[in-house]
Motif scaffolding. Structure first.
Motif, PDB file in Angstrom:
ATOM      1  N   LEU A 187       0.835  -1.206   0.000  1.00  9.74           N
ATOM      2  CA  LEU A 187       0.000   0.000   0.000  1.00  9.74           C
ATOM      3  C   LEU A 187       0.866   1.250   0.000  1.00  9.74           C
ATOM      4  N   ALA A 191       1.333   3.970  -2.983  1.00 11.00           N
ATOM      5  CA  ALA A 191       1.243   5.401  -2.738  1.00 11.00           C
ATOM      6  C   ALA A 191       2.506   6.114  -3.219  1.00 11.00           C
ATOM      7  N   ALA A 192       3.659   5.450  -3.052  1.00  8.32           N
ATOM      8  CA  ALA A 192       4.915   6.065  -3.498  1.00  8.32           C
ATOM      9  C   ALA A 192       4.903   6.258  -5.010  1.00  8.32           C
ATOM     10  N   ILE A 193       4.220   5.362  -5.718  1.00  2.00           N
ATOM     11  CA  ILE A 193       4.141   5.489  -7.170  1.00  2.00           C
ATOM     12  C   ILE A 193       3.110   6.551  -7.557  1.00  2.00           C
ATOM     13  N   ASP A 194       2.083   6.684  -6.723  1.00  2.49           N
ATOM     14  CA  ASP A 194       0.990   7.608  -7.030  1.00  2.49           C
ATOM     15  C   ASP A 194       1.221   9.029  -6.539  1.00  2.49           C
ATOM     16  N   CYS A 195       2.170   9.206  -5.648  1.00  5.17           N
ATOM     17  CA  CYS A 195       2.272  10.509  -5.001  1.00  5.17           C
ATOM     18  C   CYS A 195       3.705  10.767  -4.569  1.00  5.17           C
ATOM     19  N   ALA A 196       4.229  11.899  -5.015  1.00  4.66           N
ATOM     20  CA  ALA A 196       5.651  12.144  -4.795  1.00  4.66           C
ATOM     21  C   ALA A 196       5.992  12.608  -3.378  1.00  4.66           C
ATOM     22  N   LYS A 200       2.540  14.464   2.013  1.00  9.75           N
ATOM     23  CA  LYS A 200       1.198  14.283   1.467  1.00  9.75           C
ATOM     24  C   LYS A 200       0.781  12.818   1.550  1.00  9.75           C
ATOM     25  N   ILE A 205      -2.680   8.758   3.098  1.00 10.68           N
ATOM     26  CA  ILE A 205      -2.754   7.289   3.169  1.00 10.68           C
ATOM     27  C   ILE A 205      -2.510   6.787   4.592  1.00 10.68           C
ATOM     28  N   LEU A 209      -5.392   5.569   7.566  1.00  8.44           N
ATOM     29  CA  LEU A 209      -5.408   4.149   7.908  1.00  8.44           C
ATOM     30  C   LEU A 209      -5.151   3.923   9.395  1.00  8.44           C
TER      31      LEU A 209
ATOM     32  N   GLU B  71      12.314   9.595  -7.893  1.00 10.35           N
ATOM     33  CA  GLU B  71      11.333   8.946  -7.031  1.00 10.35           C
ATOM     34  C   GLU B  71      10.402   8.098  -7.907  1.00 10.35           C
ATOM     35  N   PRO B  72       9.799   7.053  -7.316  1.00  9.51           N
ATOM     36  CA  PRO B  72       8.858   6.240  -8.100  1.00  9.51           C
ATOM     37  C   PRO B  72       7.788   7.101  -8.789  1.00  9.51           C
ATOM     38  N   ALA B  73       7.291   8.094  -8.067  1.00  4.05           N
ATOM     39  CA  ALA B  73       6.203   8.902  -8.615  1.00  4.05           C
ATOM     40  C   ALA B  73       6.664   9.757  -9.795  1.00  4.05           C
ATOM     41  N   GLU B  74       7.969   9.981  -9.879  1.00  7.31           N
ATOM     42  CA  GLU B  74       8.476  10.840 -10.957  1.00  7.31           C
ATOM     43  C   GLU B  74       8.865  10.042 -12.197  1.00  7.31           C
ATOM     44  N   ILE B  77       5.429   5.709 -14.299  1.00  5.96           N
ATOM     45  CA  ILE B  77       5.083   4.309 -14.501  1.00  5.96           C
ATOM     46  C   ILE B  77       3.875   4.005 -13.603  1.00  5.96           C
ATOM     47  N   MET B  79       2.032   0.618 -11.490  1.00 12.16           N
ATOM     48  CA  MET B  79       2.314  -0.753 -11.092  1.00 12.16           C
ATOM     49  C   MET B  79       1.035  -1.424 -10.590  1.00 12.16           C
ATOM     50  N   TYR B  87      -6.270   1.360  -1.931  1.00 13.54           N
ATOM     51  CA  TYR B  87      -6.365   2.118  -0.683  1.00 13.54           C
ATOM     52  C   TYR B  87      -7.714   1.809  -0.034  1.00 13.54           C
ATOM     53  N   MET B  90     -10.506   4.532   0.556  1.00 13.67           N
ATOM     54  CA  MET B  90     -11.003   5.332  -0.559  1.00 13.67           C
ATOM     55  C   MET B  90     -11.961   4.501  -1.408  1.00 13.67           C
ATOM     56  N   ASN B  95      -9.684   5.838  -5.534  1.00 10.90           N
ATOM     57  CA  ASN B  95      -8.500   5.031  -5.793  1.00 10.90           C
ATOM     58  C   ASN B  95      -7.913   5.337  -7.158  1.00 10.90           C
ATOM     59  N   TYR B  98      -6.577   9.088  -7.406  1.00 10.59           N
ATOM     60  CA  TYR B  98      -5.552   9.548  -6.464  1.00 10.59           C
ATOM     61  C   TYR B  98      -4.254   9.994  -7.144  1.00 10.59           C
ATOM     62  N   GLY B  99      -3.742   9.144  -8.034  1.00 10.61           N
ATOM     63  CA  GLY B  99      -2.480   9.464  -8.705  1.00 10.61           C
ATOM     64  C   GLY B  99      -2.566  10.741  -9.521  1.00 10.61           C
ATOM     65  N   LYS B 101      -4.701  13.164  -9.189  1.00  5.78           N
ATOM     66  CA  LYS B 101      -4.934  14.312  -8.322  1.00  5.78           C
ATOM     67  C   LYS B 101      -3.599  14.851  -7.804  1.00  5.78           C
ATOM     68  N   ASN B 102      -2.733  13.914  -7.438  1.00  3.80           N
ATOM     69  CA  ASN B 102      -1.433  14.327  -6.907  1.00  3.80           C
ATOM     70  C   ASN B 102      -0.544  14.950  -7.967  1.00  3.80           C
ATOM     71  N   ARG B 146      -6.624   1.833 -11.959  1.00  7.04           N
ATOM     72  CA  ARG B 146      -5.753   2.815 -11.326  1.00  7.04           C
ATOM     73  C   ARG B 146      -4.491   3.012 -12.159  1.00  7.04           C
ATOM     74  N   ARG B 150      -3.633   6.759 -15.322  1.00 10.56           N
ATOM     75  CA  ARG B 150      -2.422   7.577 -15.268  1.00 10.56           C
ATOM     76  C   ARG B 150      -1.836   7.801 -16.650  1.00 10.56           C
TER      77      ARG B 150
END
Ligand SMILES: Nc1ncnc2c1ncn2[C@@H]1O[C@H](COP(=O)(O)OP(=O)(O)OP(=O)(O)O)[C@@H](O)[C@H]1O
Ligand SMILES: [Mg+2]
Lengths: 294, 364
Positions: A187, A191-196, A200, A205, A209, B71-74, B77, B79, B87, B90, B95, B98-99, B101-102, B146, B150
């Motif tokens: 999870l 989140a790390a992939i979805d949000c930098a 935040k 998240i 939780l 970072e993964p978010a940058e 990609i 997954m 989540y 949510m 769900n 979320y990506g 929005k961020n 999800r 993206r």
């Protein structure tokens, strides 16, 4: 599978419960009943005559400016303790959750304050903040803050809040850390992939939780601030200066044992009893309905 | 949509080297399946590409951009996790949104994309549910949703189908393939299921203890396994592997008491010890009275697996080596039955016993 134990003898379950029931009866129910009885009595100053006055003690209490003040002080104090204790614990837990290595050391170090008796915790902080020899007071002097909790009511309040919260931080920390470690790793990775932003991520998240844990801790901390902080107040401020830190549980003591107004003191403890019962009910109802994730 | 290039990836956890110089280039829009046994480092490789794990050495390039330090978010990609990692607090809609929005995407755009994805995946009715109110298959779809909203450069899948029942797995496999084709997004799909790998991948990467054994199309991996490991891992029942020796003129190999003709001559290799691979489905019985009955493998059947469509017979050669053969399901085979078998030369695979690598014409 049947999880309950089934007893063959009719008297055995009662026999097994008897010791616990006896303890509850002698140390909880009986004193509570006594307090309830006493809260309806008025005694003269010399303890020579006693009168039964029904709810006069309560009516008097809730019309009494000092008691209402004590309620306000208690509210500020318990919210302060809960907030400070939770925020600091959450911060520490978030950091410990990150540090895989050495986490055991942190955990061990952070749990120590919980083992310290309230009065000792109070004395410890009292010493640190002592206006003439305390190191913190000296630092504060250095940045231009004149610290004297013996004169300033606000400073006294701050000091007892810090001392009380400090003791509770370790307890909160353990629960928060366990809560965080119970969140599936995937999870957090999703989140790390979805949000930098880590901040935040935490607030969208992790913190949501943790809400069952947080709620549980809020109740526990308020109960603690209400009832278990007598030692701290007694050691640090004795309710002063000018009633600034005279929380309800301390007022029970000071009115009863110093002011010798036993009727009023008993009525106050009945009020506290009602509060703790309410909080417990809230807690249990919540725990039963505990949010199921997954 | 972009090319993903992994070069010289090394990863160690403490002293244990989990990935040893893994390099592969995945073309734009291609689906690469990473296949290997449990613990071979598949997830680790994927997680390094995602940025959830840092490589000890090597580079990851996505769309020509070196992403090692991002970072993964940058990395742009998406997954899909084995347990979906939705989540729980949510709704399905949140769900998926979320990506985006961020990333600060406009609300209208988010709504449009979520609606589109929900429509494609048949989730429109479920948008306001929480994950715990969904079935496994539906959760799987949300996880896909999800990822697709993206519109990432690449999809990374870590065994996303392994928690589904067999039937649903076949269906989702098909859906994932279709979706990936339709969107034209580069995909990397990790699995240890060879059927999944054969059907989903444009190419397969077979990983064994952190070493790349072969990267090729599924058919090529099946037809020309590059090593004994690949030969044994792909195909069910597994390929038979026998000990053999190249004969004097380099046109035949002697193994299991038979001389088998080679597809390509190996001149100058006479007397070389080899491992001979023959798939059970490539062993055909020689009819009695055929020209050279002495060239075949004599096997006595010991036990039989009836699979319906096929029958797999397990037996032993005269010299004691085990051999399996696959027969059509409508031809009964009984224990004790004897077969005289020979494979077509093109279906004979030779491997070096020391290195386990394939021996080909002109290549050692
Ligand atoms: N954080 C870690 N610390 C130490 N060792 C690890 C860590 N993560 C993975 N490993 C080890 O690395 C090896 C490869 O792990 P990985 O998860 O990549 O395997 P996998 O191929 O995905 O296997 P599976 O098919 O079971 O998921 C394993 O031996 C595992 O024990
Ligand atoms: Mg894995």
């Amino acid at each position: 599978m049947e999880k309950r134990v089934v007893f063959r003898h009719r008297w055995l379950p009662y026999a097994l419960l008897a010791p616990q029931l006896a303890i509850t009866l002698v140390f909880f129910i009986w004193p509570a009943a006594q307090a309830l009885w006493q809260s309806m009595l008025v005694q003269d100053a010399f303890g020579l005559s006693v009168r039964f006055v029904w709810f006069d003690n309560f009516t008097y209490l809730f019309g009494n400016r000092e008691y209402l003040h004590s309620i306000r002080v208690t509210a500020v104090f318990s919210l302060g303790v809960a907030l400070l204790g939770l925020v600091v614990a959450l911060l520490l837990a978030a950091m410990a959750d990150h540090a895989i290595r050495g986490a055991v050391v942190y955990k061990t170090l952070l749990i120590w304050p919980y083992a310290v008796a309230p009065a000792i915790a109070g004395v410890l902080w009292l010493f640190l903040f002592n206006p003439s020899v305390g190191i913190v007071a000296w630092w504060l002097q250095g940045i231009g803050i004149d610290w004297n909790h013996k004169i300033s009511g606000n400073q006294a309040m701050l000091l007892v809040i810090i001392a009380a919260a400090w003791k509770q931080v370790s307890y909160n920390f353990l629960f928060f850390l366990a809560g965080m470690q119970a969140i599936p790793r995937s999870l957090i990775e999703a989140a790390a992939i979805d949000c930098a932003g880590p901040g935040k991520r935490f607030f969208t998240i992790v913190f949501p939780l943790l809400s069952p844990t947080t709620f549980f801790l809020i109740v526990v901390n308020i109960v603690y601030a209400f009832f278990d902080t007598f030692g701290i107040i007694h050691a640090v401020t004795r309710g002063g200066p000018a009633q600034a830190t005279n929380i309800m549980v301390y007022k029970v003591f000071s009115d009863g044992f110093i002011g010798l107004n036993l009727g009023s003191s008993a009525a106050q403890s009945v009020v506290l009893m009602a509060i703790v019962v309410t909080l417990t009910v809230v807690q249990f109802r919540f725990v039963e309905r505990r949010v199921q994730y997954g | 949509m972009a090319e993903v290039v992994v070069s010289g990836i090394v990863k160690s956890f403490g002293k244990v080297a989990v990935l040893k110089e893994v390099s592969v280039a995945i073309a734009d829009g291609e689906m690469l399946v990473v296949l290997g046994p449990s613990g071979c480092g598949k997830s680790t490789l994927l997680r390094i590409i995602a940025g959830l794990e840092t490589a000890s050495a090597g580079d990851v390039m996505i769309g020509g951009r070196r992403v090692n330090d991002l970072e993964p978010a940058e990395r742009d990609i998406a997954m899909v996790f084995q347990n979906y990692a939705l989540y729980p607090h949510m709704t399905v809609r949140q769900n998926m949104a979320y990506g985006l929005k961020n990333l600060g995407t406009a609300k209208a755009v988010i709504e449009k994309r979520v609606a589109e994805a929900a429509q494609i995946l048949g989730l429109a009715e479920l948008l306001d549910r929480k994950p715990r109110q969904l079935s496994g298959g539906q959760r799987q779809r949300v996880a896909m949703g999800r990822a697709i909203v993206r519109e990432p450069e690449a999809f990374l899948f870590d065994e996303p189908l392994s928690n589904l029942d067999a039937k649903l797995r076949v269906q989702m496999r098909h859906e994932i393939k279709q979706l990936q084709r339709r969107l034209g997004t580069t995909g990397i799909f990790v699995t240890h299921d060879q059927v999944e790998a054969m059907t989903l991948g444009d190419r397969l990467l077979v990983l064994n203890q952190g070493v790349v054994e072969q990267v090729d199309t599924p058919i090529e991996v099946y037809a020309r396994p590059a090593s004994l490991f690949v030969a044994g891992f792909i195909g069910s029942p597994a390929m038979n592997v026998l000990d053999g020796t190249i004969d004097g003129d380099g046109t035949t190999v002697t193994c299991g008491g038979a001389r088998l003709r080679l597809e390509h001559e190996l001149p100058g290799e006479a007397g070389r010890e080899v491992r001979v691979g023959i798939r059970p489905e490539h062993l055909a019985p020689i009819a009695a009275g055929a020209p050279s009955p002495d060239a075949g493998l004599d096997v006595e059947v010991e036990w039989v697996e009836l699979l319906g469509a096929d029958t797999v017979a397990h037996g032993r050669l005269a010299d004691g080596q085990a051999l399996a053969l696959r027969r059509p399901g409508d031809r009964p085979v009984a224990a004790g039955e004897r077969f005289h078998l020979t494979p077509a030369p093109a279906h004979l695979h030779l491997f070096d016993p020391a290195t386990g690598r394939r021996i080909d014409k002109g290549r050692r």
